[in-house]
Motif scaffolding. Structure first.
Motif, short mmCIF file in Angstrom:
data_model
loop_
_atom_site.label_atom_id
_atom_site.label_comp_id
_atom_site.label_asym_id
_atom_site.label_seq_id
_atom_site.Cartn_x
_atom_site.Cartn_y
_atom_site.Cartn_z
N ARG A 279 -27.12 -33.50 -13.35
CA ARG A 279 -28.47 -32.82 -14.68
C ARG A 279 -27.94 -30.92 -14.40
O ARG A 279 -27.75 -30.48 -13.29
CB ARG A 279 -29.05 -32.97 -14.20
N ALA A 280 -28.24 -30.65 -15.34
CA ALA A 280 -28.23 -28.79 -15.52
C ALA A 280 -29.03 -28.25 -15.84
O ALA A 280 -29.48 -28.78 -16.14
CB ALA A 280 -26.91 -28.77 -16.57
N THR A 281 -29.38 -27.93 -14.92
CA THR A 281 -30.98 -26.89 -15.26
C THR A 281 -31.04 -25.85 -15.75
O THR A 281 -29.80 -25.80 -16.05
CB THR A 281 -31.56 -26.33 -13.37
N PRO A 282 -32.26 -25.31 -16.33
CA PRO A 282 -32.06 -24.08 -17.54
C PRO A 282 -31.35 -22.83 -17.02
O PRO A 282 -29.78 -22.01 -17.35
CB PRO A 282 -33.36 -23.47 -17.40
N MET A 283 -31.75 -22.43 -15.80
CA MET A 283 -30.18 -21.44 -14.73
C MET A 283 -28.90 -21.73 -14.68
O MET A 283 -27.70 -21.27 -15.64
CB MET A 283 -30.46 -20.89 -13.22
N VAL A 284 -28.74 -23.01 -14.36
CA VAL A 284 -26.75 -23.04 -14.89
C VAL A 284 -26.51 -22.85 -15.62
O VAL A 284 -25.73 -22.46 -15.99
CB VAL A 284 -26.45 -25.52 -13.87
N GLU A 285 -27.42 -23.90 -16.66
CA GLU A 285 -27.16 -24.10 -18.40
C GLU A 285 -26.70 -22.38 -18.83
O GLU A 285 -25.35 -21.81 -19.16
CB GLU A 285 -27.46 -24.34 -19.26
N THR A 286 -26.83 -21.36 -17.85
CA THR A 286 -26.86 -19.81 -18.79
C THR A 286 -25.48 -19.41 -18.11
O THR A 286 -24.89 -18.78 -18.66
CB THR A 286 -28.66 -19.30 -18.59
N VAL A 287 -25.47 -19.88 -16.41
CA VAL A 287 -24.25 -19.26 -15.78
C VAL A 287 -23.30 -19.58 -16.84
O VAL A 287 -22.51 -19.31 -16.74
CB VAL A 287 -24.48 -19.51 -14.44
N LEU A 288 -23.28 -20.76 -16.94
CA LEU A 288 -22.20 -21.68 -17.63
C LEU A 288 -21.25 -21.13 -18.84
O LEU A 288 -20.53 -20.58 -19.29
CB LEU A 288 -22.32 -23.35 -17.52
N GLU A 289 -22.81 -20.89 -20.27
CA GLU A 289 -22.34 -20.07 -20.76
C GLU A 289 -21.46 -18.83 -21.00
O GLU A 289 -21.54 -18.25 -22.29
CB GLU A 289 -23.59 -20.17 -21.81
N LYS A 290 -22.41 -18.01 -19.58
CA LYS A 290 -22.01 -16.99 -19.70
C LYS A 290 -20.88 -16.18 -18.64
O LYS A 290 -20.27 -15.67 -18.86
CB LYS A 290 -23.27 -15.67 -18.68
N LEU A 291 -19.92 -17.18 -18.25
CA LEU A 291 -18.78 -17.59 -17.84
C LEU A 291 -17.68 -16.65 -18.60
O LEU A 291 -17.85 -17.65 -20.00
CB LEU A 291 -18.90 -18.74 -16.26
N PRO A 292 -17.21 -16.30 -18.47
CA PRO A 292 -15.98 -15.45 -18.50
C PRO A 292 -15.20 -17.20 -19.21
O PRO A 292 -14.69 -18.34 -18.57
CB PRO A 292 -15.10 -14.97 -17.80
N ARG A 293 -14.36 -16.94 -20.28
CA ARG A 293 -13.64 -18.06 -20.75
C ARG A 293 -12.25 -18.47 -19.97
O ARG A 293 -11.87 -19.91 -20.92
CB ARG A 293 -12.66 -17.85 -22.41
N TRP A 294 -11.76 -17.65 -18.97
CA TRP A 294 -10.93 -18.35 -18.46
C TRP A 294 -11.46 -18.95 -17.32
O TRP A 294 -10.65 -18.90 -16.53
CB TRP A 294 -9.61 -17.20 -18.36
#
Length: 317
Positions: A279-294
């Motif tokens: 399960r992705a917590t809210p903070m994990v989802e935020t980090v995954l969305e902001k990580l560079p595309r590479w």
């Protein structure tokens, strides 16, 4: 072809313990590979240059290409990683309860960012500004199956997305000595998790069994160890058991931790447990969305899910 070669070389140097390799190793590997290709090219090119008398022209072209390459790389037009040569990263929300046995009543919760590939996470953090990440070799986390020796942590919003009812429990049911053999029975409750990793300190323990009710999943005998630990990984289905009984048979050479070791910041551990929740917590989802595309989320069989709970029993139980 060259892109595939460099990608293969870089991924070959994936370390079991993230941060366990020097930061400069990846650069050296790629530099040596390029130097070998260039050297072999010159074997054929220099013979032509000597015959045709194009030394000045070739030198000028090489200098121009070298200068252009420096400009492209330093300006960021050509990046070290692309979607074709991605950098593997792990983003894990960690709930660490190993210190609760020392009298702490609250778990330590944070989001951990790390990579199995050599190098720091400087460029990744540029896209994560505002998420309060701190990086360094002091951000170590023992995930039971491996240890993060260099990584980044953020405590921002780390109390959301999980509950204390999900925290696994290691409880000593009995501890007795009979026939010159000390045995300790520990109940293991992984709560909602059906994927977990358990490590047992084989410097203190001779043997052990694991059973569910009357069924023994792990029998006596045949135990191996790596770096003094025997690690078990379990993954079950939807209806897999979550409560187990661990019986430890102590070694005759087992040594109790001294009072100084027992009261140390990192006392010796007897059993370590990590439970994973997909399960992705809210903070994990935020980090995954902001990580560079590479950046590519990467996980091996030993890697945790995006939510991991850690707990342990000290040697002095």
């Amino acid at each position: 072809m060259l892109t595939k070669l460099i990608s293969t070389l870089v991924h070959t140097y994936v370390c079991r313990n993230p941060g366990g390799l020097p930061d400069w190793l990846g650069n050296v590997v790629v530099a040596v590979a390029i130097a070998i290709v260039v050297s072999f090219t010159f074997v054929y090119l220099l013979s032509y240059v000597h015959i045709s008398g194009a030394k000045k022209t070739l030198l000028s072209v090489l200098c121009a290409f070298f200068g252009l390459a420096l400009v492209l790389v330093s300006s960021g037009i050509v990046t070290a990683f692309t979607e074709d040569i991605a950098r593997s990263v792990n983003v894990v929300h960690v709930v660490d309860t190993t210190r609760m046995n020392d009298g702490n009543t609250e778990p330590l919760s944070y989001v951990s960012l790390f990579s199995n590939m050599p190098g720091k996470l400087t460029q990744e953090l540029m896209d994560l500004r505002g998420e309060e990440f701190s990086c360094g070799r002091n951000m170590t986390t023992d995930f039971v199956t491996f240890t993060v020796k260099y990584g980044c942590r953020s405590y921002k919003g780390s109390n959301a997305g999980w509950s204390k009812s999900e925290v696994p429990v290691l409880h000593v049911e009995s501890d007795s000595a009979a026939d010159d053999a000390r045995k300790t029975v520990v109940s293991v409750d992984t709560k909602s998790s059906t994927r977990w990793s358990l490590a047992i300190n084989m410097q203190e323990i001779d043997d052990f069994t694991i059973q569910v009710e009357s069924d023994k999943l792990v029998q006596l005998g045949g135990k191996s160890e790596v770096d003094g630990w025997h690690t078990i990984q379990f993954a079950g289905g939807k209806n897999a058991p979550t409560k187990f009984q661990l019986t430890l048979v102590w070694s005759s050479n087992a040594t109790q931790a001294s009072p100084k070791e027992a009261n140390a910041e990192d006392p010796p551990l007897l059993v370590k447990l990590r439970t994973d929740v997909n399960r992705a917590t809210p903070m994990v989802e935020t980090v995954l969305e902001k990580l560079p595309r590479w950046c590519a989320a990467f996980g091996k069989s030993t890697s945790p899910y995006t939510l991991a709970f850690l707990t342990a029993l000290p040697v002095n139980i």
